[in-house]
Design a protein around this motif. Structure first.
Motif, PDB file in Angstrom:
ATOM      1  N   ARG A 256      17.091 -47.116  41.214  1.00  0.00           N
ATOM      2  CA  ARG A 256      18.415 -47.245  40.862  1.00  0.00           C
ATOM      3  C   ARG A 256      18.555 -46.659  40.444  1.00  0.00           C
ATOM      4  O   ARG A 256      20.495 -46.277  40.077  1.00  0.00           O
ATOM      5  CB  ARG A 256      19.440 -48.514  42.651  1.00  0.00           C
ATOM      6  N   GLY A 257      18.401 -47.201  39.159  1.00  0.00           N
ATOM      7  CA  GLY A 257      18.810 -46.846  37.949  1.00  0.00           C
ATOM      8  C   GLY A 257      19.073 -45.337  37.624  1.00  0.00           C
ATOM      9  O   GLY A 257      18.142 -44.384  38.515  1.00  0.00           O
ATOM     10  N   ARG A 258      20.001 -44.940  36.568  1.00  0.00           N
ATOM     11  CA  ARG A 258      20.355 -44.049  36.162  1.00  0.00           C
ATOM     12  C   ARG A 258      20.231 -43.732  34.932  1.00  0.00           C
ATOM     13  O   ARG A 258      20.744 -44.507  34.552  1.00  0.00           O
ATOM     14  CB  ARG A 258      21.929 -43.289  36.793  1.00  0.00           C
ATOM     15  N   THR A 259      19.470 -42.481  34.431  1.00  0.00           N
ATOM     16  CA  THR A 259      18.968 -42.738  33.045  1.00  0.00           C
ATOM     17  C   THR A 259      20.685 -41.221  32.314  1.00  0.00           C
ATOM     18  O   THR A 259      20.549 -40.378  32.820  1.00  0.00           O
ATOM     19  CB  THR A 259      17.490 -42.062  33.134  1.00  0.00           C
ATOM     20  N   MET A 260      20.786 -41.812  30.800  1.00  0.00           N
ATOM     21  CA  MET A 260      21.431 -40.803  30.637  1.00  0.00           C
ATOM     22  C   MET A 260      20.859 -39.453  29.293  1.00  0.00           C
ATOM     23  O   MET A 260      19.432 -40.161  28.539  1.00  0.00           O
ATOM     24  CB  MET A 260      22.802 -41.655  29.905  1.00  0.00           C
ATOM     25  N   LEU A 261      21.011 -38.497  29.414  1.00  0.00           N
ATOM     26  CA  LEU A 261      20.081 -37.768  28.489  1.00  0.00           C
ATOM     27  C   LEU A 261      21.225 -36.723  27.384  1.00  0.00           C
ATOM     28  O   LEU A 261      22.298 -36.715  27.248  1.00  0.00           O
ATOM     29  CB  LEU A 261      19.303 -36.411  29.117  1.00  0.00           C
ATOM     30  N   PHE A 262      20.006 -37.056  26.471  1.00  0.00           N
ATOM     31  CA  PHE A 262      21.086 -36.142  25.396  1.00  0.00           C
ATOM     32  C   PHE A 262      20.140 -35.815  24.441  1.00  0.00           C
ATOM     33  O   PHE A 262      19.546 -36.932  23.554  1.00  0.00           O
ATOM     34  CB  PHE A 262      22.190 -37.745  24.517  1.00  0.00           C
ATOM     35  N   ALA A 263      20.770 -34.259  24.584  1.00  0.00           N
ATOM     36  CA  ALA A 263      19.779 -33.399  22.486  1.00  0.00           C
ATOM     37  C   ALA A 263      21.011 -32.909  22.282  1.00  0.00           C
ATOM     38  O   ALA A 263      21.904 -32.560  22.573  1.00  0.00           O
ATOM     39  CB  ALA A 263      19.063 -32.711  24.119  1.00  0.00           C
ATOM     40  N   GLY A 264      19.426 -32.853  21.340  1.00  0.00           N
ATOM     41  CA  GLY A 264      20.577 -32.210  19.916  1.00  0.00           C
ATOM     42  C   GLY A 264      19.612 -32.043  18.305  1.00  0.00           C
ATOM     43  O   GLY A 264      18.334 -32.599  18.766  1.00  0.00           O
ATOM     44  N   ALA A 265      20.381 -31.466  17.444  1.00  0.00           N
ATOM     45  CA  ALA A 265      19.238 -31.455  16.559  1.00  0.00           C
ATOM     46  C   ALA A 265      18.299 -33.217  15.515  1.00  0.00           C
ATOM     47  O   ALA A 265      19.317 -34.426  16.210  1.00  0.00           O
ATOM     48  CB  ALA A 265      20.586 -31.414  15.294  1.00  0.00           C
ATOM     49  N   ARG A 266      17.525 -33.203  15.559  1.00  0.00           N
ATOM     50  CA  ARG A 266      16.332 -34.107  15.112  1.00  0.00           C
ATOM     51  C   ARG A 266      17.104 -35.001  14.010  1.00  0.00           C
ATOM     52  O   ARG A 266      17.078 -35.872  13.960  1.00  0.00           O
ATOM     53  CB  ARG A 266      14.847 -33.449  15.019  1.00  0.00           C
ATOM     54  N   ARG A 267      17.976 -34.445  13.160  1.00  0.00           N
ATOM     55  CA  ARG A 267      18.597 -35.000  12.134  1.00  0.00           C
ATOM     56  C   ARG A 267      19.606 -35.731  12.232  1.00  0.00           C
ATOM     57  O   ARG A 267      19.772 -36.472  11.367  1.00  0.00           O
ATOM     58  CB  ARG A 267      18.751 -33.446  10.731  1.00  0.00           C
ATOM     59  N   SER A 268      20.247 -35.570  13.239  1.00  0.00           N
ATOM     60  CA  SER A 268      21.216 -36.082  13.775  1.00  0.00           C
ATOM     61  C   SER A 268      21.097 -37.369  14.963  1.00  0.00           C
ATOM     62  O   SER A 268      21.623 -38.361  15.044  1.00  0.00           O
ATOM     63  CB  SER A 268      22.291 -35.103  14.431  1.00  0.00           C
ATOM     64  N   LEU A 269      19.601 -37.394  15.524  1.00  0.00           N
ATOM     65  CA  LEU A 269      19.554 -38.033  16.335  1.00  0.00           C
ATOM     66  C   LEU A 269      18.032 -39.494  16.069  1.00  0.00           C
ATOM     67  O   LEU A 269      17.131 -38.908  15.359  1.00  0.00           O
ATOM     68  CB  LEU A 269      18.826 -37.326  17.456  1.00  0.00           C
ATOM     69  N   PRO A 270      18.063 -40.855  16.115  1.00  0.00           N
ATOM     70  CA  PRO A 270      16.693 -41.198  16.045  1.00  0.00           C
ATOM     71  C   PRO A 270      15.918 -40.641  17.029  1.00  0.00           C
ATOM     72  O   PRO A 270      16.164 -40.537  17.438  1.00  0.00           O
ATOM     73  CB  PRO A 270      17.254 -43.116  16.505  1.00  0.00           C
ATOM     74  N   GLU A 271      15.040 -41.186  16.139  1.00  0.00           N
ATOM     75  CA  GLU A 271      13.469 -40.902  16.704  1.00  0.00           C
ATOM     76  C   GLU A 271      12.700 -42.051  17.101  1.00  0.00           C
ATOM     77  O   GLU A 271      13.494 -43.438  17.041  1.00  0.00           O
ATOM     78  CB  GLU A 271      12.279 -40.945  15.432  1.00  0.00           C
ATOM     79  N   GLY A 272      11.672 -42.083  17.842  1.00  0.00           N
ATOM     80  CA  GLY A 272      10.762 -43.545  17.853  1.00  0.00           C
ATOM     81  C   GLY A 272      11.620 -44.340  19.932  1.00  0.00           C
ATOM     82  O   GLY A 272      12.132 -43.382  20.035  1.00  0.00           O
ATOM     83  N   ILE A 273      11.268 -45.016  19.383  1.00  0.00           N
ATOM     84  CA  ILE A 273      12.146 -46.116  20.472  1.00  0.00           C
ATOM     85  C   ILE A 273      12.734 -47.302  19.832  1.00  0.00           C
ATOM     86  O   ILE A 273      13.020 -47.053  18.768  1.00  0.00           O
ATOM     87  CB  ILE A 273      11.531 -47.025  21.514  1.00  0.00           C
TER      88      ILE A 273
END
Length: 255
Positions: free
Chosen positions: A55-72
């Motif tokens: 039932r879970g719903r996953t949120m998606l967010f894409a943007g510039a690599r420099r503005s988002l964290p990497e890994g987990i």
């Protein structure tokens, strides 16, 4: 001096990006996805996806690599004037140069907070986007997923009420030793999605391939499900186990 500090505040809080188009729904083999583009070039994306395995719903967010964290890890999701959410995420590099996709995992309470937000941004470097229409997008996502399940012959109300059966460690049974013979002989490989009817005792009573890379994979994969797989059944209002169904996605790679 006051003007100087006001200028600093304006630089620290960039204007929220407006959407550049409507929410766009896509149906996948095992779920649905709804995404919206933001900014002039549409290089920031916000959306949600489902997989009919749960039932879970996953949120998606894409943007510039420099503005988002990497890994987990865990990241703060800022919601305008509300308290931020701390959500677990996994990061994926996109083929589009310079972009990164985050998959975030909100619970129902976090999803409700998201639908009440004016803006959404990720982490300390994220650019905020206008968060209008998210409640409607989630409702449309549920309808898409329900329609997909109905087309397979499954009862979508069990999905919406979180009354699907939980499969017990199914991955252990799908190895090269159990590769379907006909598919191995033909050199067939790929993903197959099974609709499994589950009994109240957790055994598998029915199996149907609802998406498949090659028909030669179908019978052999169902044979493994009948023989080995067990499920934890959902319960009714009195706590008694009930018959239901589960969705199983298997990726076969021919050795």
């Amino acid at each position: 001096m006051i003007g100087f500090f006001s200028l600093l505040a304006a630089q620290a809080l960039p204007a929220a990006l407006a959407p550049t188009g409507p929410w766009v729904m896509t149906t996948k083999d095992d779920g649905c996805q709804v995404v919206r583009d933001f900014g002039r070039e549409g290089r920031v994306h916000l959306g949600f996806e489902t997989q009919v395995t749960d039932r879970g719903r996953t949120m998606l967010f894409a943007g510039a690599r420099r503005s988002l964290p990497e890994g987990i890890g865990e990241v703060a999701v800022h919601l305008g004037g509300q308290a931020p959410l701390a959500l677990h995420y996994g990061a994926f590099e996109l083929a589009d140069h310079g972009l990164r996709l985050l998959k975030l995992f909100p619970d129902e309470a976090a999803l409700e907070s998201l639908t009440q937000a004016d803006t959404v941004s990720i982490g300390d470097k994220g650019v905020p986007v206008q968060a209008t229409g998210m409640r409607e997008a989630l409702a449309a996502l549920d309808k898409c997923t329900s329609d997909l399940l109905s087309s397979w012959g499954a009862d979508p109300s069990l999905y919406l009420r979180d009354k699907m059966a939980k499969l017990l460690n199914p991955a252990r049974w799908f190895s090269s030793e159990n590769y379907p013979r006909e598919a191995r002989a033909r050199g067939a490989s790929g993903r197959i999605v099974l609709l499994l009817g589950t009994r109240a005792d957790g055994s598998i009573g029915d199996c149907k391939a609802v998406a498949t890379a090659d028909p030669s994979l179908n019978a052999g994969t169902c044979a493994i499900a009948f023989r080995y797989i067990r499920a934890k059944p959902p319960t009714d209002a009195e706590g008694h186990p009930i018959a239901s169904y589960a969705i199983l996605s298997v990726l076969w790679t021919n050795p």
